[in-house]
Design an enzyme around this catalytic site. Structure first.
Site, short mmCIF file in Angstrom:
data_model
loop_
_atom_site.label_atom_id
_atom_site.label_comp_id
_atom_site.label_asym_id
_atom_site.label_seq_id
_atom_site.Cartn_x
_atom_site.Cartn_y
_atom_site.Cartn_z
CE LYS A 1 -3.67 -2.28 2.03
NZ LYS A 1 -5.04 -2.40 3.61
CE1 TYR B 1 -9.96 -2.83 0.25
CE2 TYR B 1 -9.36 -0.90 -1.21
CZ TYR B 1 -8.78 -2.25 0.01
OH TYR B 1 -7.11 -2.26 0.12
CG ASN C 1 -4.43 -2.06 7.12
OD1 ASN C 1 -4.16 -1.77 5.34
ND2 ASN C 1 -5.07 -2.51 7.22
CG HIS D 1 -5.22 -6.03 -0.84
ND1 HIS D 1 -6.47 -5.91 0.03
CD2 HIS D 1 -5.78 -7.07 -1.41
CE1 HIS D 1 -7.82 -6.83 -0.69
NE2 HIS D 1 -6.58 -7.33 -1.78
CD GLU E 1 -9.40 -8.79 -3.44
OE1 GLU E 1 -7.87 -8.84 -3.34
OE2 GLU E 1 -9.88 -8.70 -2.77
P1 IDP Z 1 -7.84 -6.73 5.63
O1 IDP Z 1 -7.46 -5.60 4.74
O2 IDP Z 1 -6.83 -7.42 6.54
O3 IDP Z 1 -8.49 -8.27 4.82
P2 IDP Z 1 -11.24 -5.67 5.42
O4 IDP Z 1 -11.53 -5.82 6.43
O5 IDP Z 1 -11.00 -6.28 4.27
O6 IDP Z 1 -9.42 -6.34 5.74
O7 IDP Z 1 -11.07 -4.27 5.53
C1 IDP Z 1 -9.89 -3.71 4.23
C2 IDP Z 1 -8.96 -2.27 4.53
O8 IDP Z 1 -9.92 -0.94 5.09
C3 IDP Z 1 -8.06 -2.54 5.86
O9 IDP Z 1 -6.56 -3.78 5.45
C4 IDP Z 1 -7.94 -1.82 6.04
O10 IDP Z 1 -7.32 -0.70 5.16
C5 IDP Z 1 -9.08 -0.62 6.04
N1 IDP Z 1 -10.35 -0.97 7.03
C6 IDP Z 1 -11.08 -1.90 7.76
N2 IDP Z 1 -11.38 -1.23 8.62
C7 IDP Z 1 -11.02 -0.40 9.55
C8 IDP Z 1 -11.60 0.42 9.98
O11 IDP Z 1 -12.25 0.51 11.41
N3 IDP Z 1 -10.60 1.84 9.95
C9 IDP Z 1 -10.10 2.52 9.00
N4 IDP Z 1 -9.80 1.38 7.95
C10 IDP Z 1 -10.12 0.00 8.29
MG MG Z 2 -10.61 -7.19 2.94
#
Ligand code: IDP
Ligand code: MG
Length: 166
Positions: free
Chosen positions: A28, A68, A131, A134, A145
């Site tokens: 990212k 997304y 974070n 992905h 994807e």
């Molecule tokens: P993942 O990336 O571990 O699969 P997902 O639940 O699919 O997690 O969420 C996609 C992305 O959305 C996360 O990697 C993160 O960047 C963002 N995200 C998820 N939850 C939150 C939140 O509570 N606040 C801000 N960003 C979030």
């Molecule tokens: Mg995800």
């Protein structure tokens, strides 16, 4: 006298492995800005996952919305699209045995505070909204994807020599 080295496992790749999978990984924008691309790619290589595709790009809103789509309506959606379009990312297609599960484990929990040390998020991230990586979360997600980032002519299946020892 030199030692004799023999090839331990000469079957074809399909005979050596079952459940070969491809998955999408995105390094990212925060990770690219922090100069972590090499370290992250190195972890996947060291694990023995084969690179089938690799590119640097910057997503526009349309592409981020496609990726997304399952998150439309979530409170963090707008911020997520802004973050993911804010700068260049590196897209990888990785291939290997049970790669989708392996990559998810190597990434660690979505919330970095819950990610174990030794995972990518557990070692490099602090915030859920920055974070680092992905990874597709299921075979259906990978199938949806991967075409968002790679055409068929951009993916190369090969059999790296190190996989003879995996
Ligand atoms: P993942 O990336 O571990 O699969 P997902 O639940 O699919 O997690 O969420 C996609 C992305 O959305 C996360 O990697 C993160 O960047 C963002 N995200 C998820 N939850 C939150 C939140 O509570 N606040 C801000 N960003 C979030
Ligand atoms: Mg995800």
């Amino acid at each position: 006298m030199s030692a004799t080295q023999t090839q331990p496992n000469i079957k074809s790749r399909d005979q050596r492995f079952s459940n070969l999978q491809r998955t999408l990984v995105l390094i990212k924008p925060d990770a690219v800005q922090r100069g972590l691309v090499g370290q992250i790619v190195a972890r996947f290589e060291a694990r023995g996952l084969a690179l089938a595709g690799l590119k640097l790009l910057q997503m526009d809103e349309q592409r981020a919305a496609k990726l997304y789509e399952p998150h439309v309506g979530r409170p963090f959606y707008d911020g997520l699209v802004k973050y993911m379009t804010s700068g260049p990312i590196v897209a990888l297609c990785l291939e290997g045995v049970d790669t989708i599960t392996v990559v998810r484990k190597m990434m660690g929990a979505t919330k970095p505070a819950e990610a174990e040390p030794g995972t990518i998020r557990g070692d490099f991230a602090q915030r859920v909204d920055f974070n680092i990586v992905h990874g597709s979360d299921a075979p259906e997600s990978a199938a949806r994807e991967l075409p968002i980032f790679f055409g068929n002519d951009e993916l190369v299946s090969h059999d790296p020599s190190y996989t003879f020892f995996l």
